[in-house]
Design a protein around this motif. Structure first.
Motif, short mmCIF file in Angstrom:
data_model
loop_
_atom_site.label_atom_id
_atom_site.label_comp_id
_atom_site.label_asym_id
_atom_site.label_seq_id
_atom_site.Cartn_x
_atom_site.Cartn_y
_atom_site.Cartn_z
N ALA A 278 0.84 -1.20 0.00
CA ALA A 278 0.00 0.00 0.00
C ALA A 278 0.87 1.25 0.00
N ARG A 282 -1.07 5.81 3.60
CA ARG A 282 -2.09 5.11 4.38
C ARG A 282 -1.53 4.56 5.69
N SER A 285 -3.44 4.33 9.22
CA SER A 285 -4.87 4.07 9.10
C SER A 285 -5.14 2.64 8.67
N LEU A 286 -4.26 2.09 7.82
CA LEU A 286 -4.42 0.71 7.35
C LEU A 286 -3.57 -0.23 8.21
N TRP A 287 -4.15 -1.35 8.63
CA TRP A 287 -3.44 -2.35 9.45
C TRP A 287 -2.87 -1.72 10.72
N ARG A 288 -3.58 -0.81 11.32
CA ARG A 288 -3.03 -0.03 12.44
C ARG A 288 -2.73 -0.88 13.66
#
Length: 324
Positions: A278, A282, A285-288
């Motif tokens: 990604a 991001r 926010s992604l896979w936090r």
């Protein structure tokens, strides 16, 4: 001090030990199968504090453990057979330890003797900046945060951890990782008390256990045992060669690989080892909930990822670590 065919440097090394201002020491000198006159050089120093041991030559780790088993004092001070001690090295290490009874490993800054390039110099400049326990702990996966022959460790702590192990990777870095994992506290004297010699025959230059693949496997083994990794998996910032190799070794350890972050347009949207790459915008926010690992090897990359991660709420040494 273990040695193997170190005749060329042992006299200078031994002289630096015998010149210590602190006098109540014993040198356990372990001959690891030398075929030159190294043992004779050690024996020529007619000092009752020098003990020469000659077990069957079985390699560095058995030699180090053989020597450590013969130590009678409270502290094990490491030494290599081609390095040079500052005259006050042992005195200053012990004085520092006396002021910090919470520490079980005490080391010092070092200088490079006869550098053969800027690689070792850059490493030493980095390691010399890691002075307190927190800095040493946070840097544990980047490189060895302690230069092994600069270190002093409580004998009881060394014995409790099982001494040196003989893994497929660097035995000294492995020791520090096990000690840090167990909660042992480290500190470093902010003064160079050892001259660390560079040479083309250094094991770090010649033996595969100190190479990139072995180092990546070591990182993966200990990263896999961090809090939160088993529950939430790992996210790798950096989908280049270092990140790809580490991800493969993490998968070998049974870790869930959540995904990658990268800045390279051609990598974004790819899948590596089945995980999505990604855009780094991001990150946060992604896979936090995954533990974030920075594996960006380009100059300045570590600091860029660190700044981004801290800005997105990650805590270095908690849910964020760097490996290069």
């Amino acid at each position: 001090m273990s040695f193997h065919n170190a005749e060329a440097t042992l006299r200078e090394t031994m002289a630096s030990l015998l010149g210590q201002t602190f006098r109540e020491w014993e040198l356990i000198a372990v001959d690891d199968g030398s075929t030159d006159a190294s043992a004779a050089v050690v024996a020529s120093f007619a000092d009752p504090r020098v003990r020469l041991l000659q077990p069957p030559g079985r390699g560095l780790v058995p030699a180090l453990n053989h020597g450590a088993a013969a130590v009678g004092g409270d502290w094990i001070v490491r030494m290599d057979a081609d390095d040079i001690c500052h005259p006050e090295r042992i005195e200053k290490l012990l004085a520092f330890a006396d002021t910090r009874p919470d520490l079980d490993v005490v080391a010092s800054q070092v200088t490079v003797l006869d550098p053969l390039g800027d690689g070792l110099v850059r490493f030493v400049e980095w390691a010399n900046q890691l002075l307190d326990h927190d800095a040493i702990s946070r840097g544990r996966f980047i490189e060895s945060p302690i230069v092994q022959p600069s270190a002093m460790i409580r004998r009881s702590t060394f014995e409790d951890i099982g001494g040196y192990q003989d893994p497929i990777w660097a035995e000294d870095h492995d020791l520090w990782l096990r000690l840090l994992e167990s909660g042992v506290r480290f500190g470093k004297v902010a003064e160079p008390l050892l001259q660390w010699r560079d040479s083309w025959t250094r094991l770090t230059r010649t033996h595969p256990r100190y190479g990139d693949d072995a180092r990546s496997r070591m990182r993966a083994r200990y990263l896999s045992r961090l809090p939160g990794v088993g529950e939430h998996g790992i996210v790798v910032a950096g989908a280049g060669p270092i990140g790809k190799l580490l991800a493969r070794h993490l998968l070998d350890e049974g870790v869930t690989l959540r995904g990658f972050f990268d800045v390279h347009p051609r990598r974004i949207g790819e899948r590596i080892h089945g995980a999505e790459v990604a855009d780094n915008t991001r990150l946060g926010s992604l896979w936090r909930d995954g533990v974030l690992i920075s594996a960006v090897g380009v100059p300045g990359g570590r600091q860029q990822v660190l700044d981004l991660a801290l800005g997105r709420g990650y805590q270095e040494g908690g849910d964020f670590w760097s490996v290069c």
